[in-house]
Design an enzyme around this catalytic site. Sequence first.
Site, mmCIF file in Angstrom:
data_model
loop_
_atom_site.group_PDB
_atom_site.id
_atom_site.type_symbol
_atom_site.label_atom_id
_atom_site.label_comp_id
_atom_site.label_asym_id
_atom_site.label_seq_id
_atom_site.Cartn_x
_atom_site.Cartn_y
_atom_site.Cartn_z
ATOM 1 N N SER A 8 72.804 -66.492 42.171
ATOM 2 C CA SER A 8 73.123 -66.531 40.750
ATOM 3 C C SER A 8 73.350 -65.120 40.248
ATOM 4 C CB SER A 8 71.973 -67.172 39.958
ATOM 5 O OG SER A 8 72.178 -66.930 38.585
ATOM 6 N N HIS A 33 76.950 -68.651 42.162
ATOM 7 C CA HIS A 33 76.489 -69.499 41.064
ATOM 8 C C HIS A 33 76.699 -68.782 39.728
ATOM 9 C CE1 HIS A 33 73.797 -72.770 39.614
ATOM 10 N NE2 HIS A 33 73.329 -71.871 38.778
ATOM 11 N N ASP A 35 76.051 -69.039 35.703
ATOM 12 C CA ASP A 35 75.257 -69.691 34.659
ATOM 13 C C ASP A 35 75.904 -69.479 33.299
ATOM 14 O OD1 ASP A 35 72.966 -70.854 36.023
ATOM 15 O OD2 ASP A 35 72.466 -68.799 36.586
ATOM 16 N N MET A 37 75.938 -70.172 29.434
ATOM 17 C CA MET A 37 74.991 -70.573 28.382
ATOM 18 C C MET A 37 75.621 -70.371 27.007
ATOM 19 S SD MET A 37 71.455 -68.960 29.817
ATOM 20 C CE MET A 37 71.113 -68.866 31.585
ATOM 21 N N HIS A 66 77.604 -73.649 36.611
ATOM 22 C CA HIS A 66 76.519 -74.419 35.994
ATOM 23 C C HIS A 66 76.617 -74.266 34.479
ATOM 24 C CE1 HIS A 66 71.799 -74.767 35.547
ATOM 25 N NE2 HIS A 66 72.442 -75.761 34.961
ATOM 26 N N MET A 68 75.418 -74.741 30.972
ATOM 27 C CA MET A 68 74.276 -75.067 30.111
ATOM 28 C C MET A 68 74.774 -74.982 28.675
ATOM 29 S SD MET A 68 71.393 -73.022 32.270
ATOM 30 C CE MET A 68 72.640 -72.108 33.176
ATOM 31 N N MET A 137 66.619 -78.657 38.144
ATOM 32 C CA MET A 137 66.081 -77.418 37.579
ATOM 33 C C MET A 137 64.583 -77.350 37.848
ATOM 34 S SD MET A 137 68.737 -75.977 36.167
ATOM 35 C CE MET A 137 67.785 -74.576 35.581
ATOM 36 N N PHE A 143 66.942 -68.803 31.283
ATOM 37 C CA PHE A 143 66.658 -67.430 31.698
ATOM 38 C C PHE A 143 66.373 -67.349 33.196
ATOM 39 C CE2 PHE A 143 65.515 -67.948 27.289
ATOM 40 C CZ PHE A 143 66.108 -66.845 26.691
ATOM 41 N N GLY A 144 66.803 -66.247 33.795
ATOM 42 C CA GLY A 144 66.416 -65.975 35.174
ATOM 43 C C GLY A 144 65.005 -65.401 35.199
ATOM 44 N N ASP A 175 67.516 -75.052 41.404
ATOM 45 C CA ASP A 175 67.810 -73.875 40.590
ATOM 46 C C ASP A 175 66.593 -73.472 39.769
ATOM 47 O OD1 ASP A 175 69.062 -71.893 39.165
ATOM 48 O OD2 ASP A 175 70.444 -73.220 38.097
ATOM 49 N N GLY A 176 66.068 -72.279 40.064
ATOM 50 C CA GLY A 176 64.993 -71.713 39.259
ATOM 51 C C GLY A 176 63.766 -71.320 40.063
ATOM 52 N N GLY A 197 68.443 -66.092 42.081
ATOM 53 C CA GLY A 197 68.860 -64.990 41.220
ATOM 54 C C GLY A 197 67.981 -63.782 41.446
ATOM 55 N N SER A 198 66.884 -63.715 40.702
ATOM 56 C CA SER A 198 66.049 -62.509 40.730
ATOM 57 C C SER A 198 65.509 -62.192 42.120
ATOM 58 C CB SER A 198 64.911 -62.630 39.720
ATOM 59 O OG SER A 198 64.252 -63.852 39.874
HETATM 60 C C1 DX5 Z 1 68.362 -70.554 34.705
HETATM 61 C C2 DX5 Z 1 69.589 -70.495 35.583
HETATM 62 C C3 DX5 Z 1 69.340 -70.043 36.963
HETATM 63 C C4 DX5 Z 1 68.816 -68.634 37.097
HETATM 64 C C5 DX5 Z 1 67.999 -68.576 38.342
HETATM 65 O O1 DX5 Z 1 68.685 -71.162 33.503
HETATM 66 O O2 DX5 Z 1 70.199 -71.772 35.664
HETATM 67 O O3 DX5 Z 1 70.497 -70.202 37.773
HETATM 68 O O4 DX5 Z 1 69.823 -67.665 37.161
HETATM 69 O O5 DX5 Z 1 67.370 -67.353 38.369
HETATM 70 P P1 DX5 Z 1 66.045 -67.118 39.192
HETATM 71 O O6 DX5 Z 1 66.388 -67.319 40.640
HETATM 72 O O7 DX5 Z 1 65.679 -65.709 38.857
HETATM 73 O O8 DX5 Z 1 65.027 -68.122 38.705
HETATM 74 ZN ZN ZN Z 2 71.914 -72.113 37.196
#
Ligand code: DX5
Ligand code: ZN
Length: 218
Positions: A8, A33, A35, A37, A66, A68, A137, A143-144, A175-176, A197-198
């Site tokens: 992500s 990926h 995101d 928003m 994705h 949102m 999810m 948020f990541g 995801d998450g 992501g992180s």
């Molecule tokens: C959250 C996103 C995720 C996010 C995942 O709303 O949909 O895709 O980027 O980040 P991490 O891996 O840091 O939880």
């Molecule tokens: Zn996502």
Amino acid sequence: MNIKISPSILGGSFSNIEKVIFDLNHSKAEYIHFDVMDGDFVPNLTFGPKFISDVRNCSDKVFDVHLMINKVEKYIDNYIEAGSDIISFHIEIEENISDIINKIKSKGIKCGLAIKPKTTWSEIKPYLNLIDQIIIMTVEPGFGGQSFMNNQVDKIRNISNYIKSNNLNIDIEIDGGINLETGKICIQAGANILVAGSFLFNQVDIISATNSFSDKFN
Ligand code: DX5
Ligand code: ZN
């Protein structure tokens, strides 16, 4: 078993997006990926279709988008035209889910449905014949960098069992809060795609971080 990794880019710096994409292009990740928003479905804003279409010019990876956002019907054409390969939107929106799925599929693009932690998995059942992917999810979307919700593992297992017993061909993406430990739990429960992501972007070398993450599961 082919476990796919979908990094992500929300975890990377948008000020350095060319380097982020370059690294992912040179990694074993099959997907990227995105995101999206809208500040309404989730309390955060990211980017729109122009960003995706600009990045499309720099990568041949599978673009795993994705959404949102609430107004999917209004904007779906823009995300299709931007060059998405898979578009997932949330089952919780108040629009006609089947119509949107059909629209996406009619353009030759794969379609997924995403499900928030508080939504029960059976809500997705009526659409399983229509979709290619489910995003489960394991954090509240928005948020990541949040912690993995262990109480979602049963949902992964239930959906996976249902898909198998009905011989459906649907990818299960999680995801998450995914890292080595939580990724393993999800795969054991039946997932085959991991968004990260992180966990990846907090490491110094993104290419080797992504490659060693992929190698751990394949
Ligand atoms: C959250 C996103 C995720 C996010 C995942 O709303 O949909 O895709 O980027 O980040 P991490 O891996 O840091 O939880
Ligand atoms: Zn996502």
